[in-house]
Design an enzyme around this catalytic site. Structure first.
Site, short mmCIF file in Angstrom:
data_model
loop_
_atom_site.label_atom_id
_atom_site.label_comp_id
_atom_site.label_asym_id
_atom_site.label_seq_id
_atom_site.Cartn_x
_atom_site.Cartn_y
_atom_site.Cartn_z
N HIS A 109 0.81 -1.22 0.00
CA HIS A 109 0.00 0.00 0.00
C HIS A 109 0.85 1.28 0.00
O HIS A 109 0.32 2.36 -0.23
CB HIS A 109 -1.05 -0.02 1.12
CG HIS A 109 -0.58 0.44 2.47
ND1 HIS A 109 -0.29 -0.40 3.50
CD2 HIS A 109 -0.36 1.69 2.94
CE1 HIS A 109 0.07 0.29 4.56
NE2 HIS A 109 0.04 1.57 4.25
N ASP A 134 -0.80 -7.36 1.67
CA ASP A 134 -0.14 -6.05 1.71
C ASP A 134 1.38 -6.25 1.88
O ASP A 134 1.92 -6.10 2.97
CB ASP A 134 -0.72 -5.22 2.86
CG ASP A 134 -0.30 -3.77 2.78
OD1 ASP A 134 0.29 -3.38 1.75
OD2 ASP A 134 -0.55 -3.03 3.75
N GLY A 161 2.83 6.20 8.80
CA GLY A 161 4.26 6.41 8.56
C GLY A 161 5.09 5.21 9.01
O GLY A 161 6.25 5.06 8.65
N SER A 170 3.95 2.23 8.34
CA SER A 170 3.58 1.22 7.34
C SER A 170 4.79 0.71 6.58
O SER A 170 5.69 1.48 6.24
CB SER A 170 2.64 1.84 6.32
OG SER A 170 1.36 1.87 6.85
N GLY A 171 4.79 -0.57 6.29
CA GLY A 171 5.89 -1.18 5.56
C GLY A 171 7.02 -1.60 6.47
O GLY A 171 7.87 -2.40 6.10
C1 4AZ Z 1 -1.04 3.97 8.39
O1 4AZ Z 1 -1.86 4.79 8.06
C2 4AZ Z 1 -1.30 3.14 9.61
N1 4AZ Z 1 -2.54 1.45 14.09
C3 4AZ Z 1 -0.39 2.18 10.00
C4 4AZ Z 1 -0.64 1.43 11.12
C5 4AZ Z 1 -1.80 1.60 11.81
C6 4AZ Z 1 -2.72 2.54 11.45
C7 4AZ Z 1 -2.46 3.32 10.33
C8 4AZ Z 1 -2.04 0.74 13.02
O2 4AZ Z 1 0.02 3.83 7.79
#
Ligand code: 4AZ
Length: 678
Positions: free
Chosen positions: A482, A534, A626, A628-629
């Protein structure tokens, strides 16, 4: 925060005595430390140094390149009488096997074990330098490098310091002498804390390390802190103690051999009638948020927040006093920790039947008969052939070796035992280690330098940090689909990204390796609506060079088990709160793997088998935008770190009953192999 409970600060009196007296006159020879000749002549070396109030330095031979193979060196340091010697090692990099290469430091001029201050090997980060203090005016430092494997060695700074009279710290704190340097041998200190009548005292140790070889931490017969007649030693991540009256004596003793980093303690007075205003008071004295009471997790560290809980209607009361959701009963996962939720679970109509992992029943006679009768193979998963761990049948629960054998053992990969007859379970295991030695830091969420050497920051065009990633090898990173498959096709163009490995502070680039991305591979089944699959792998344009702060993480086999309740860590520069700003310093958070049934319920059925939940149902700790990944990693008993998940999604951040959702690597393991060959 503890400060809420701080009503009064007490008065502190300290008495700290060194009971070692030093005889003898120091005759000092100072050698000019031109070590270049030692590089060509790797023989034993010997130096005599004189310490004074000026800072002087010495280095291991060959520093800063590498020490010669097979050397033995000694440095004898003397100081004027009635003074002590402080030695700091700004750089310390010795092979990480103390049985062959070791720096030993003694409180005497001969290498007697009984006078050892400490023995160290390995590599230390600049944030955790080794600092030692003698208890008198002599010190011996020896370097033995017997492996022939050369490392950078060390540089040291030494000077004279007055013999200790204890450490008079800021109001509300006290510490072992010379903290954060190692405390000296042979000291006895006593702190008497007094607060107004009707109040009691709480002492919280934010650092506690008194580890010594051969010491039973229940007895603590060598170095210890003594409070209310009980001795404490070893390493304690959390130690909070309370007084029974308005005075408290804290004693510290170090014997004549081996020292450690010691302790840092904070004390405050509290009202015993209301010890934790608006919070829950743990039996040990700590205050925790009321929401953490009876949430199923041991937040106090002594289980006191999880006992005497009135289990709700939809909960089961475990034999050990814990409450667990009713739906965790008989799910073949030990949710209570004492197995009581999995006892008396004969759900099969006949007692002569066996219940499979998926709830199906098969006749007992079919268990361990060499055929997979349960769909998931659980009827054959715990059957050992007579001589070895080699399973008769390969199932979802057995590890598959390269030669096709299957192993009946939980997580045999990289556990330092050869389980497969072709040893393929121990191949490619140079992953998941942290070259730097770290001290556990209590509280505080900033990561230490080099603590998570597989963490990568992904920057997009001029937007700065956007996503996290982890290092799989010198050429491959792992991240989330994503981050790349968005509404903008720009995100899928490899040249729009820059990767930063070895980064700690977003505004500093020392020891950082920047690499462009050659190829972005997202999963063909990635679903932007559900975040299923993902996952993405990124091929780097040039290989990384592994260093003390850049190293790859271990990938789990598809059969690897990360059980519910296991503590793992998520790291990243994501926002510090929902809707907040990105972190400048890499953050770390300890989260727990959540049972799949619970995960499915709290996410209202939005998780697929390619996802797992981790966090706390009480909220408060989570990944956020932020992150993420980035990786969710768990430390196995072997000491190796394995990546269990990729930060993927969640409803907001750190909300109650809304844990973080991660891509489940065990289910995506084969895809990673197909794409990268790793
Ligand atoms: C995001 O938006 C995100 N609480 C990543 C992790 C989580 C929520 C949002 C988990 O990248």
């Amino acid at each position: 925060m503890e400060s809420q409970a701080q009503i009064y600060t007490g008065e502190l009196s300290i008495l700290c005595v060194d009971h070692i007296s030093v005889k003898g006159v120091a005759v000092c020879f100072i050698f000019n430390l031109d070590l270049s000749h030692l590089l060509s002549l790797p023989e034993d070396c010997f130096f005599m140094l004189e310490a004074s109030s000026a800072l002087k330095t010495f280095q291991s031979p060959g520093f800063p390149v590498k020490y010669p193979p097979y050397i033995r060196c000694q440095w004898h340091i003397r100081a004027p009488e009635a003074s002590a010697i402080l030695v700091k090692f700004p750089v310390f990099n010795v092979r990480d096997d103390c049985s062959s290469d070791v720096v030993s430091i003694y409180d005497s001029l001969s290498p007697e074990k009984s006078k050892a201050i400490t023995e160290k090997c390995g590599q230390r980060p600049p944030s955790n330098p080794l600092e030692v203090v003698s208890s008198s005016n002599i010190m011996l430092i020896s370097l033995i490098a017997a492996s022939g494997i050369q490392k950078q060695g060390f540089s040291a700074v030494y000077s004279v310091i007055p013999l200790t009279t204890g450490r008079d710290s800021a109001l509300g704190t006290f510490s072992s002498p010379y903290y954060p340097s190692f405390y000296p041998n042979s000291v006895d200190c006593k702190w008497t804390i007094q607060v107004p009548a009707n109040s009691k005292i709480r002492v919280k140790f934010t650092m506690f390390r008194m580890k010594e070889p051969g010491v039973d931490i229940k007895v603590c017969h060598k170095d210890f802190v003594e409070i209310s007649g009980k001795k404490y030693c070893g390493e304690k991540p959390v130690l909070v103690l309370s007084s029974t009256t308005n005075t408290l004596d804290v004693k510290f003793h170090s014997d004549e051999s081996y020292t450690d980093k010691g302790f840092m303690a904070h004390y405050n007075a509290y009202d015993p009638v209301n010890p934790c205003p608006n919070q829950f008071a743990c039996a040990m004295g700590m205050c925790i948020s009321k929401e953490l009471r009876c949430d199923g997790w041991n937040d106090c560290g002594d289980m006191s927040d999880e006992t005497k809980c009135d289990c709700a209607k939809d909960q089961f009361s475990c034999a050990n006093g814990l409450c667990r959701a009713l739906y965790s009963l008989c799910d073949r996962i030990n949710d209570c920790g004492d197995g009581s939720d999995e006892k008396n679970c004969s759900e099969c109509p006949s007692p002569t039947e066996w219940i499979c992992g998926d709830g199906m029943c098969v006749p007992q006679a079919l268990v361990c008969d060499g055929n997979k009768d349960c769909k998931d193979g659980s009827d054959e998963s715990s059957c050992e052939s007579a001589a070895s761990r080699i399973a008769l049948v390969c199932t979802d629960f057995t590890f598959k070796c390269k030669n096709g054998e299957c192993i009946n053992k939980v997580n045999p990969e990289c556990d330092k035992n050869n389980d497969c007859s072709d040893a393929s379970d121990e191949e490619g295991c140079d992953c998941g280690t942290r070259p730097y030695k770290h001290n556990r830091i209590v509280g505080g969420e900033n990561a230490d330098i080099g603590e998570w050497p597989w963490q990568v920051s992904l920057h997009f065009k001029t937007s700065g940090h956007v996503c996290g990633a982890s290092i799989l090898s010198q050429n491959w990173l792992l991240s989330a689909s994503h981050c790349f498959k968005t509404t903008s096709p720009e995100n899928l163009i490899a040249s729009n990204w820059q990767t930063y490995s070895g980064m700690h502070d977003q505004f500093k680039q020392d020891s950082v390796q920047m690499r462009k991305i050659k190829r972005i591979i997202t999963h063909e089944n990635y679903d932007p609506m559900t975040y299923d699959y993902d996952i993405a792998v990124l091929e780097l344009s040039e290989p990384l060079e592994f260093t003390s702060t850049i190293h790859h993480i271990c990938l789990p086999a598809s059969t690897h088990l990360f059980p519910a309740g296991m503590s793992c860590w998520v790291t990243g520069w994501g926002t510090l709160r929902e809707g907040g700003r990105l972190a400048q310093i890499l953050q770390k958070a300890e989260v727990k793997i959540i049972n799949d049934t619970v995960c499915n319920i709290v996410t209202e059925g939005q998780v697929t088998s390619r996802m797992l939940c981790s966090g706390f149902l009480a909220g408060g700790v989570d990944a956020c935008q932020g992150d993420s990944g980035g990786p969710l990693v768990c430390r196995e008993e072997s000491g190796k770190w394995f990546q269990a998940g990729i930060v993927s999604w969640g409803e907001g951040c750190a909300r109650r009953n809304k844990p973080g959702v991660y891509s489940r690597l065990t289910k995506l393991r084969d895809w990673i192999r197909q794409q990268t060959g790793i």
